[in-house]
Design a protein around this motif. Structure first.
Motif, PDB file in Angstrom:
ATOM      1  N   LYS A 128       0.825  -1.202   0.000  1.00  0.00           N
ATOM      2  CA  LYS A 128       0.000   0.000   0.000  1.00  0.00           C
ATOM      3  C   LYS A 128       0.861   1.254   0.000  1.00  0.00           C
ATOM      4  CE  LYS A 128      -3.804   2.237   2.499  1.00  0.00           C
ATOM      5  NZ  LYS A 128      -4.730   2.123   3.676  1.00  0.00           N
ATOM      6  N   HIS A 129       1.947   1.218   0.765  1.00  0.00           N
ATOM      7  CA  HIS A 129       2.833   2.381   0.852  1.00  0.00           C
ATOM      8  C   HIS A 129       3.456   2.700  -0.498  1.00  0.00           C
ATOM      9  CE1 HIS A 129       5.540   5.236   2.764  1.00  0.00           C
ATOM     10  NE2 HIS A 129       6.574   4.647   2.165  1.00  0.00           N
ATOM     11  N   PHE A 130       3.908   1.665  -1.215  1.00  0.00           N
ATOM     12  CA  PHE A 130       4.601   1.901  -2.486  1.00  0.00           C
ATOM     13  C   PHE A 130       3.653   1.985  -3.685  1.00  0.00           C
ATOM     14  CE2 PHE A 130       8.193  -0.039  -0.036  1.00  0.00           C
ATOM     15  CZ  PHE A 130       8.995   1.100  -0.051  1.00  0.00           C
ATOM     16  N   ALA A 131       2.364   1.844  -3.447  1.00  0.00           N
ATOM     17  CA  ALA A 131       1.400   1.937  -4.557  1.00  0.00           C
ATOM     18  C   ALA A 131       1.475   3.289  -5.248  1.00  0.00           C
ATOM     19  CB  ALA A 131      -0.009   1.676  -4.047  1.00  0.00           C
ATOM     20  N   ASP A 132       1.793   4.345  -4.497  1.00  0.00           N
ATOM     21  CA  ASP A 132       1.877   5.671  -5.100  1.00  0.00           C
ATOM     22  C   ASP A 132       3.194   6.366  -4.752  1.00  0.00           C
ATOM     23  OD1 ASP A 132       1.437   6.118  -2.424  1.00  0.00           O
ATOM     24  OD2 ASP A 132      -0.210   7.538  -2.698  1.00  0.00           O
ATOM     25  N   LYS A 133       4.207   5.569  -4.408  1.00  0.00           N
ATOM     26  CA  LYS A 133       5.514   6.136  -4.044  1.00  0.00           C
ATOM     27  C   LYS A 133       6.619   5.324  -4.697  1.00  0.00           C
ATOM     28  CE  LYS A 133       3.955   7.653   0.534  1.00  0.00           C
ATOM     29  NZ  LYS A 133       2.568   7.137   0.352  1.00  0.00           N
ATOM     30  N   SER A 134       7.641   6.017  -5.188  1.00  0.00           N
ATOM     31  CA  SER A 134       8.790   5.333  -5.769  1.00  0.00           C
ATOM     32  C   SER A 134       9.809   4.921  -4.716  1.00  0.00           C
ATOM     33  CB  SER A 134       9.470   6.238  -6.807  1.00  0.00           C
ATOM     34  OG  SER A 134       8.606   6.487  -7.897  1.00  0.00           O
ATOM     35  N   PHE A 135       9.827   5.658  -3.602  1.00  0.00           N
ATOM     36  CA  PHE A 135      10.802   5.388  -2.553  1.00  0.00           C
ATOM     37  C   PHE A 135      10.131   5.457  -1.185  1.00  0.00           C
ATOM     38  CE2 PHE A 135      13.208   7.177  -6.141  1.00  0.00           C
ATOM     39  CZ  PHE A 135      14.037   6.088  -6.403  1.00  0.00           C
ATOM     40  N   THR A 136      10.862   5.071  -0.156  1.00  0.00           N
ATOM     41  CA  THR A 136      10.276   4.898   1.162  1.00  0.00           C
ATOM     42  C   THR A 136       9.895   6.213   1.819  1.00  0.00           C
ATOM     43  OG1 THR A 136      11.645   2.908   1.419  1.00  0.00           O
ATOM     44  CG2 THR A 136      10.612   3.784   3.406  1.00  0.00           C
ATOM     45  N   VAL A 137      10.780   7.189   1.753  1.00  0.00           N
ATOM     46  CA  VAL A 137      10.554   8.489   2.404  1.00  0.00           C
ATOM     47  C   VAL A 137      10.790   9.594   1.389  1.00  0.00           C
ATOM     48  CG1 VAL A 137      11.342  10.077   4.203  1.00  0.00           C
ATOM     49  CG2 VAL A 137      11.220   7.620   4.679  1.00  0.00           C
ATOM     50  N   GLY A 138       9.875  10.557   1.333  1.00  0.00           N
ATOM     51  CA  GLY A 138      10.030  11.659   0.390  1.00  0.00           C
ATOM     52  C   GLY A 138       9.895  11.173  -1.040  1.00  0.00           C
ATOM     53  N   ASP A 139      10.457  11.905  -1.940  1.00  0.00           N
ATOM     54  CA  ASP A 139      10.351  11.565  -3.364  1.00  0.00           C
ATOM     55  C   ASP A 139      11.701  11.179  -3.941  1.00  0.00           C
ATOM     56  OD1 ASP A 139      11.603  13.989  -3.215  1.00  0.00           O
ATOM     57  OD2 ASP A 139      10.267  15.034  -4.601  1.00  0.00           O
ATOM     58  N   ARG A 140      12.569  10.606  -3.084  1.00  0.00           N
ATOM     59  CA  ARG A 140      13.933  10.309  -3.515  1.00  0.00           C
ATOM     60  C   ARG A 140      14.452   9.090  -2.759  1.00  0.00           C
ATOM     61  NH1 ARG A 140      13.891  13.598   0.678  1.00  0.00           N
ATOM     62  NH2 ARG A 140      15.615  13.584   2.174  1.00  0.00           N
ATOM     63  N   PHE A 141      15.512   8.493  -3.278  1.00  0.00           N
ATOM     64  CA  PHE A 141      16.190   7.392  -2.620  1.00  0.00           C
ATOM     65  C   PHE A 141      16.903   7.909  -1.377  1.00  0.00           C
ATOM     66  CE2 PHE A 141      19.983   4.799  -1.922  1.00  0.00           C
ATOM     67  CZ  PHE A 141      19.453   3.521  -1.923  1.00  0.00           C
TER      68      PHE A 141
END
Length: 221
Positions: A152-165
């Motif tokens: 669910k967390h990664f359904a609309d996110k590319s990375f874990t926190v923020g918008d970056r690795f």
């Protein structure tokens, strides 16, 4: 100079991967697990987790540990959070909210996933049998809830926190990968699978992994 104590075939991979990502100059001290050696306390034994020289650094005799110009830190996730905070730039937190999120996901991985996922990793190295299949299936069932949370967390996110690795991806990925031998867990969760493949495709991960594979085998971690 930063010193990283630990073998590549250990939880030290988390810190060694992060050091590659950060481009840090460091001295790698290849401390082996004592269980890998026939006589870890012998006069000709290489430095290992039972060696007096290493126990003077970490009395618990666990790896990894670091010595960052006199600052000694143990526990892989804590080490990574420290290094990212000090040297990380974009890999570290930009504010207190991101720092809390990085702590949260690192601890989530450690408390909700690691012990169970390690059962899959360990069992997968053994000859197939009804017993090993039962261990893997039981462990996989225990991972359904935390892996659904990650899906669910990664359904609309590319990375874990923020918008970056960030360091949170290193800490989380290095624990989630223990379950990779059981493909159904990931085939049923394409967002989680895609995230893990994305972070493991990074050049720094590949560089670390090549060094791990070059080291003599020593168990699943």
């Amino acid at each position: 100079m930063l010193k990283i104590y630990g073998a590549y075939r250990s939880r030290a991979t988390r810190t060694l991967w992060l050091a590659e990502e950060l481009g840090l100059a460091f001295e790698h001290v290849p401390v082996l697990q004592a269980k890998r050696l026939p006589d870890p306390t012998g006069a000709d034994a290489p430095i290992n987790t039972a060696s007096a020289a290493f126990l003077s650094i970490n009395p618990m005799g666990t790896i990894p540990s670091i010595d960052d110009d006199g600052v000694i830190v143990h526990e892989s996730l804590a080490i990574n959070l420290y290094l990212a905070r000090k040297y990380g730039g974009a890999l570290g937190p930009k504010d207190l909210v991101e720092e809390a999120a990085m702590l949260q996901w690192s601890l989530f991985a450690a408390t909700e996933i690691e012990a169970v996922a390690l059962k899959i990793s360990s069992a997968s190295t053994l000859a197939p049998s009804e017993e090993t299949r039962a261990v893997i299936e039981t462990a996989a069932k225990s991972l359904v809830k935390p892996f659904d949370v990650l899906e669910k967390h990664f359904a609309d996110k590319s990375f874990t926190v923020g918008d970056r690795f960030t360091v949170a991806d290193v800490n989380l990925a290095e624990i989630v990968r223990y379950a990779q031998p059981h493909a159904p867990l990931f085939e049923a969760r394409p967002a989680l699978k895609g995230w893990l493949e994305r972070v493991q495709a990074r050049p720094a991960f590949k560089a670390m992994w090549a060094k791990r594979l070059a080291e003599p085998a020593a168990g699943p971690v």
